[in-house]
Design a protein around this motif. Structure first.
Motif, mmCIF file in Angstrom:
data_model
loop_
_atom_site.group_PDB
_atom_site.id
_atom_site.type_symbol
_atom_site.label_atom_id
_atom_site.label_comp_id
_atom_site.label_asym_id
_atom_site.label_seq_id
_atom_site.Cartn_x
_atom_site.Cartn_y
_atom_site.Cartn_z
ATOM 1 N N ILE A 122 0.840 -1.205 0.000
ATOM 2 C CA ILE A 122 0.000 0.000 0.000
ATOM 3 C C ILE A 122 0.873 1.251 0.000
ATOM 4 C CG2 ILE A 122 -1.651 1.337 1.374
ATOM 5 C CD1 ILE A 122 -2.916 -1.418 2.144
ATOM 6 N N SER A 123 1.944 1.245 0.774
ATOM 7 C CA SER A 123 2.817 2.428 0.790
ATOM 8 C C SER A 123 3.468 2.644 -0.578
ATOM 9 C CB SER A 123 3.867 2.333 1.893
ATOM 10 O OG SER A 123 4.830 1.354 1.609
ATOM 11 N N ILE A 124 3.863 1.576 -1.264
ATOM 12 C CA ILE A 124 4.437 1.698 -2.608
ATOM 13 C C ILE A 124 3.406 2.299 -3.568
ATOM 14 C CG2 ILE A 124 5.213 0.378 -4.638
ATOM 15 C CD1 ILE A 124 6.561 -1.579 -2.619
ATOM 16 N N LEU A 125 2.200 1.776 -3.535
ATOM 17 C CA LEU A 125 1.147 2.245 -4.446
ATOM 18 C C LEU A 125 0.767 3.690 -4.162
ATOM 19 C CD1 LEU A 125 -1.016 -0.995 -4.419
ATOM 20 C CD2 LEU A 125 0.461 -0.192 -6.279
ATOM 21 N N GLU A 126 0.673 4.044 -2.890
ATOM 22 C CA GLU A 126 0.300 5.411 -2.539
ATOM 23 C C GLU A 126 1.417 6.404 -2.844
ATOM 24 O OE1 GLU A 126 -1.235 5.248 1.483
ATOM 25 O OE2 GLU A 126 -3.162 4.478 0.759
ATOM 26 N N GLU A 127 2.674 6.021 -2.604
ATOM 27 C CA GLU A 127 3.797 6.906 -2.925
ATOM 28 C C GLU A 127 3.845 7.228 -4.414
ATOM 29 O OE1 GLU A 127 7.471 5.257 -1.445
ATOM 30 O OE2 GLU A 127 6.756 5.301 0.626
ATOM 31 N N ARG A 128 3.472 6.263 -5.234
ATOM 32 C CA ARG A 128 3.482 6.465 -6.687
ATOM 33 C C ARG A 128 2.174 7.068 -7.185
ATOM 34 N NH1 ARG A 128 7.097 5.318 -9.756
ATOM 35 N NH2 ARG A 128 9.020 4.445 -9.039
ATOM 36 N N LYS A 129 1.232 7.312 -6.266
ATOM 37 C CA LYS A 129 -0.059 7.921 -6.595
ATOM 38 C C LYS A 129 -0.811 7.122 -7.674
ATOM 39 C CE LYS A 129 1.283 12.616 -5.249
ATOM 40 N NZ LYS A 129 2.234 12.222 -4.285
ATOM 41 N N LEU A 130 -0.813 5.798 -7.510
ATOM 42 C CA LEU A 130 -1.469 4.921 -8.469
ATOM 43 C C LEU A 130 -2.898 4.617 -8.037
ATOM 44 C CD1 LEU A 130 1.501 2.456 -9.022
ATOM 45 C CD2 LEU A 130 0.666 4.196 -10.619
ATOM 46 N N ASP A 131 -3.762 4.441 -9.014
ATOM 47 C CA ASP A 131 -5.114 3.964 -8.758
ATOM 48 C C ASP A 131 -4.989 2.457 -8.518
ATOM 49 O OD1 ASP A 131 -7.888 3.826 -8.600
ATOM 50 O OD2 ASP A 131 -8.138 3.671 -10.778
ATOM 51 N N TRP A 132 -5.636 1.936 -7.498
ATOM 52 C CA TRP A 132 -5.531 0.506 -7.210
ATOM 53 C C TRP A 132 -6.736 0.043 -6.413
ATOM 54 C CZ3 TRP A 132 -5.333 -0.921 -2.043
ATOM 55 C CH2 TRP A 132 -5.024 0.097 -1.138
ATOM 56 N N LYS A 133 -6.945 -1.256 -6.441
ATOM 57 C CA LYS A 133 -7.986 -1.865 -5.621
ATOM 58 C C LYS A 133 -7.505 -3.230 -5.164
ATOM 59 C CE LYS A 133 -12.725 -3.397 -5.329
ATOM 60 N NZ LYS A 133 -14.000 -3.611 -5.991
ATOM 61 N N ARG A 134 -7.707 -3.522 -3.875
ATOM 62 C CA ARG A 134 -7.375 -4.842 -3.334
ATOM 63 C C ARG A 134 -8.629 -5.702 -3.455
ATOM 64 N NH1 ARG A 134 -5.039 -4.441 2.363
ATOM 65 N NH2 ARG A 134 -7.036 -3.454 2.684
ATOM 66 N N ILE A 135 -8.455 -6.896 -3.996
ATOM 67 C CA ILE A 135 -9.578 -7.813 -4.162
ATOM 68 C C ILE A 135 -9.238 -9.164 -3.540
ATOM 69 C CG2 ILE A 135 -10.394 -6.680 -6.263
ATOM 70 C CD1 ILE A 135 -9.173 -9.143 -7.749
ATOM 71 N N LYS A 136 -10.292 -9.878 -3.138
ATOM 72 C CA LYS A 136 -10.103 -11.197 -2.535
ATOM 73 C C LYS A 136 -10.789 -12.309 -3.317
ATOM 74 C CE LYS A 136 -9.584 -9.343 2.092
ATOM 75 N NZ LYS A 136 -10.078 -9.299 3.452
ATOM 76 N N SER A 137 -11.481 -11.938 -4.389
ATOM 77 C CA SER A 137 -12.162 -12.947 -5.195
ATOM 78 C C SER A 137 -12.337 -12.427 -6.612
ATOM 79 C CB SER A 137 -13.540 -13.269 -4.607
ATOM 80 O OG SER A 137 -14.444 -12.214 -4.891
#
Length: 153
Positions: free
Chosen positions: A121-136
């Motif tokens: 999460i820190s990597i994704l936020e530092e790079r200001k990327l759009d992302w979503k965590r999914i479990k299925s």
């Protein structure tokens, strides 16, 4: 939707992973796999969640032995796989030669003793990327529809 992804895999015991041309001795732990899908991110990650599939990529052979806990989808027209892999390598232990045959890093698979979500999460936020965590795989469709709607305006 184009983009990259991160898979979080749990391997509960030491395993030898045999692919078509290589063998990897992996220790117990959490593994992060960095991948990209510049044609269909939703289909690629959905495939990784399926148990029944033809074994093709290195990651398929690992997923046969480990448990896919969750994935991070990172929609982007830019190919981010190598950049993300370099960032994850700063925190996880690389499995040399696993994946990454088409980019300039020695691995796309990294081992962690503890759950790696805070690091990712820190990597994704530092790079200001759009992302979503999914479990299925069901959650993939929702993100694809949202992304297409937002980017068609």
């Amino acid at each position: 939707m184009k983009g990259s992804y991160l898979l979080i895999i749990w391997l509960g015991e030491e395993k030898r992973i045999k692919t078509r041309g290589r063998e990897f001795d992996l220790n117990r732990g959490f593994y992060v796999y960095v991948g990209s899908a510049m044609n269909s991110l939703e289909k690629r990650v959905g495939r990784h969640f399926r148990r029944e599939k033809k074994l093709h990529w290195h990651i398929d052979f690992l997923l046969e032995k480990g448990t896919l806990l969750r994935a991070y989808l990172i929609p982007s027209g830019e190919r981010l796989e190598e950049v993300l892999s370099k960032e994850v390598s700063k925190y996880g232990e690389p499995v040399k030669g696993f994946g990454a045959s088409d980019i300039g890093v020695p691995s796309n698979l990294y081992r962690f003793d503890d759950e790696p979500d805070d690091v990712l999460i820190s990597i994704l936020e530092e790079r200001k990327l759009d992302w979503k965590r999914i479990k299925s795989p069901d959650e993939i469709k929702d993100m694809g529809e949202r992304y297409e709607t937002e980017n068609s305006r």
